[in-house]
Scaffold this motif. Structure first.
Motif, mmCIF file in Angstrom:
data_model
loop_
_atom_site.group_PDB
_atom_site.id
_atom_site.type_symbol
_atom_site.label_atom_id
_atom_site.label_comp_id
_atom_site.label_asym_id
_atom_site.label_seq_id
_atom_site.Cartn_x
_atom_site.Cartn_y
_atom_site.Cartn_z
ATOM 1 N N GLU A 108 -9.722 -6.682 -3.127
ATOM 2 C CA GLU A 108 -8.387 -6.172 -1.098
ATOM 3 C C GLU A 108 -8.394 -7.121 -0.463
ATOM 4 N N MET A 109 -9.123 -8.131 -0.252
ATOM 5 C CA MET A 109 -9.351 -9.656 0.807
ATOM 6 C C MET A 109 -9.547 -10.418 -0.480
ATOM 7 N N GLY A 110 -9.009 -11.114 -2.037
ATOM 8 C CA GLY A 110 -7.991 -11.640 -2.780
ATOM 9 C C GLY A 110 -9.374 -12.992 -3.085
ATOM 10 N N TYR A 111 -10.794 -12.449 -2.896
ATOM 11 C CA TYR A 111 -12.085 -12.997 -3.190
ATOM 12 C C TYR A 111 -11.710 -14.037 -3.879
ATOM 13 N N ASP A 112 -11.553 -13.596 -5.184
ATOM 14 C CA ASP A 112 -11.233 -14.568 -6.214
ATOM 15 C C ASP A 112 -10.864 -15.528 -6.513
ATOM 16 N N LYS A 113 -9.679 -15.580 -5.144
ATOM 17 C CA LYS A 113 -9.364 -17.030 -5.179
ATOM 18 C C LYS A 113 -9.762 -18.216 -4.467
ATOM 19 N N ILE A 114 -11.154 -17.472 -3.212
ATOM 20 C CA ILE A 114 -12.089 -18.398 -2.603
ATOM 21 C C ILE A 114 -13.507 -18.530 -3.345
ATOM 22 N N ASP A 115 -13.745 -17.717 -4.243
ATOM 23 C CA ASP A 115 -15.055 -17.235 -4.743
ATOM 24 C C ASP A 115 -15.875 -18.317 -4.496
ATOM 25 N N PRO A 116 -16.283 -18.992 -4.054
ATOM 26 C CA PRO A 116 -17.229 -20.839 -4.152
ATOM 27 C C PRO A 116 -18.459 -21.086 -5.502
ATOM 28 N N THR A 117 -18.952 -19.615 -5.765
ATOM 29 C CA THR A 117 -19.931 -19.807 -6.766
ATOM 30 C C THR A 117 -18.893 -19.837 -8.375
ATOM 31 N N ILE A 118 -16.948 -19.812 -8.436
ATOM 32 C CA ILE A 118 -16.851 -19.788 -9.923
ATOM 33 C C ILE A 118 -15.859 -21.198 -9.711
ATOM 34 N N LYS A 119 -16.194 -21.779 -7.715
ATOM 35 C CA LYS A 119 -15.075 -22.913 -7.726
ATOM 36 C C LYS A 119 -16.725 -24.179 -8.271
ATOM 37 N N GLU A 223 -0.692 4.143 -12.325
ATOM 38 C CA GLU A 223 -0.076 4.428 -11.167
ATOM 39 C C GLU A 223 0.952 3.350 -10.385
ATOM 40 N N CYS A 224 0.696 2.749 -10.085
ATOM 41 C CA CYS A 224 1.672 1.391 -10.212
ATOM 42 C C CYS A 224 2.749 1.134 -10.723
ATOM 43 N N ILE A 225 2.715 0.527 -12.689
ATOM 44 C CA ILE A 225 3.458 0.405 -13.077
ATOM 45 C C ILE A 225 4.795 1.348 -13.415
ATOM 46 N N LEU A 226 4.091 3.203 -12.751
ATOM 47 C CA LEU A 226 5.597 3.858 -13.006
ATOM 48 C C LEU A 226 5.997 3.448 -11.713
ATOM 49 N N TRP A 227 6.019 3.030 -10.572
ATOM 50 C CA TRP A 227 6.657 3.216 -8.885
ATOM 51 C C TRP A 227 7.166 1.998 -9.310
ATOM 52 N N THR A 228 6.249 0.785 -9.781
ATOM 53 C CA THR A 228 7.347 -0.556 -10.105
ATOM 54 C C THR A 228 8.628 -0.386 -10.993
ATOM 55 N N GLY A 238 2.179 0.129 -1.981
ATOM 56 C CA GLY A 238 0.614 -0.194 -1.701
ATOM 57 C C GLY A 238 0.746 1.143 -0.334
ATOM 58 N N LYS A 239 1.694 1.582 0.115
ATOM 59 C CA LYS A 239 1.808 2.801 1.176
ATOM 60 C C LYS A 239 1.650 4.133 0.423
ATOM 61 N N ILE A 240 2.684 4.321 -0.722
ATOM 62 C CA ILE A 240 2.516 5.731 -0.561
ATOM 63 C C ILE A 240 1.178 6.134 -1.620
ATOM 64 N N LEU A 241 0.456 4.705 -2.373
ATOM 65 C CA LEU A 241 -0.524 4.572 -3.054
ATOM 66 C C LEU A 241 -2.511 4.632 -1.823
ATOM 67 N N GLY A 242 -2.284 4.437 -0.291
ATOM 68 C CA GLY A 242 -3.080 3.707 0.227
ATOM 69 C C GLY A 242 -3.845 2.392 -0.164
ATOM 70 N N LEU A 243 -3.695 1.671 -0.724
ATOM 71 C CA LEU A 243 -3.844 0.484 -1.289
ATOM 72 C C LEU A 243 -2.820 -0.631 -0.674
ATOM 73 N N SER A 244 -3.835 -1.973 -0.550
ATOM 74 C CA SER A 244 -3.535 -3.023 0.351
ATOM 75 C C SER A 244 -2.327 -3.888 -1.255
ATOM 76 N N ILE A 245 -1.444 -4.645 -0.754
ATOM 77 C CA ILE A 245 -0.911 -5.620 -1.520
ATOM 78 C C ILE A 245 -1.260 -6.122 -2.435
ATOM 79 N N VAL A 248 -2.866 -3.498 -5.349
ATOM 80 C CA VAL A 248 -1.188 -3.330 -6.232
ATOM 81 C C VAL A 248 -0.908 -5.054 -7.304
ATOM 82 N N ASN A 249 -1.167 -5.806 -6.524
ATOM 83 C CA ASN A 249 -0.810 -6.687 -7.442
ATOM 84 C C ASN A 249 -1.668 -7.061 -8.371
ATOM 85 N N PHE A 250 -3.296 -7.090 -8.218
ATOM 86 C CA PHE A 250 -3.845 -6.934 -9.088
ATOM 87 C C PHE A 250 -3.773 -6.142 -10.328
#
Length: 279
Positions: A108-119, A223-228, A238-245, A248-250
């Motif tokens: 939800e926080m998108g930490y895969d983009k800033i995870d320092p162990t990956i960098k 669920e996500c691709i159905l609503w897409t 996200g509002k429908i399923l109670g998820l962060s954007i 959902v994008n994930f």
């Protein structure tokens, strides 16, 4: 003359002093002799058992059990290519047993983009402690926050093992403990050997399969691709399923990858065409 049957256990018993001497990562911290021998035997058993395994998930379970010898209840394996993470739990590309709360928060926080162990892993060949990353002057405060919050969820110390391959491919294996403290160098050596063996076996599974299986979508992906397909935006889903954007994008990106589609609309059409969802 009778020849003794050699297994990975017996071979590693004989080779372990020489192997560990060559692969230690910094000045050694010696285990007692009995403990060192026991760890070598456990690694040998892991190697032997993996050759009777037919599924990556079973292989991961064996590795997780081995990591418990070093007080590491949390293990994560993530494979990346030049396009980024292939994030499907249970798929050979990503396997982990992290606490559910941390896994959801991380996504939800998108930490895969800033995870320092990956960098750091992209720039390193040898294994490294998370404490080294945290104390590195080049690590930003946002990156340190990832490790601070991981500790709050119970992953208080860890080791990362970078696993580099051809064509820019990259994977990383994380081992985490629920207590503070530094990993002895010999512990890192054994974990690094186990991670490398695991990575090679996963590659064998992938090569044998030829292509990644795309026959299944998770319930959340459906669920996500159905609503897409019904024309909803990520914010609306996200509002429908109670998820962060981000979450959902994930899931939508997972579906796009599985359908080999370059857009969410193309992915939705392909899923409908295959009868995997119904409007």
């Amino acid at each position: 003359m009778q020849h003794r049957r050699m297994t990975a256990v017996t071979e590693f018993r004989e080779l372990s002093p020489r192997v560990s001497d060559q692969l230690f990562l910094s000045p050694r911290m010696n285990f007692p002799g009995a403990a060192r021998g026991a760890f070598a035997v456990e690694l040998g058993r892991l190697l032997d058992r993996t050759y009777g395994i037919g599924q990556p998930k079973q292989l991961f379970d064996l590795l997780s059990a081995f990591a418990l010898n070093f007080d590491c209840p949390w293990v994560a394996y993530g494979s990346r290519d030049q396009k980024g993470l292939k994030p499907v739990r249970g798929d050979p590309a990503v396997m982990l047993n992290y606490p559910d709360g941390w896994r959801e928060h991380y996504l939800e926080m998108g930490y895969d983009k800033i995870d320092p162990t990956i960098k750091r892993g992209r720039r390193r060949i040898e294994a490294f402690r998370w404490s080294e990353v945290y104390n590195d002057e080049s690590t930003t405060e946002d990156e340190r926050r990832v490790l601070d919050e991981a500790a709050a969820f119970g992953l208080r110390s860890g080791v990362s093992v970078p696993l580099h391959g051809p064509d820019g491919s990259f994977a990383i294996m994380n081992f985490a403990q629920a207590r503070d403290g530094e990993f002895p160098n010999r512990t890192i050596t054994y974990l690094q050997l186990a991670a490398l063996h695991f990575h090679l076996r996963v590659a064998e599974f992938a090569n044998a399969a030829g292509i990644e299986s795309t026959s299944n979508l998770s319930p959340r992906e459906k669920e996500c691709i159905l609503w897409t397909a019904k024309g909803k935006s990520s914010w609306e889903i996200g509002k429908i399923l109670g998820l962060s954007i981000n979450t959902v994008n994930f899931h939508i990106k997972n579906v796009m990858r599985k359908m080999d589609a370059n857009s969410r609309i193309t992915a939705a059409i392909e899923v409908l065409k295959r009868g995997m969802i119904e409007l």
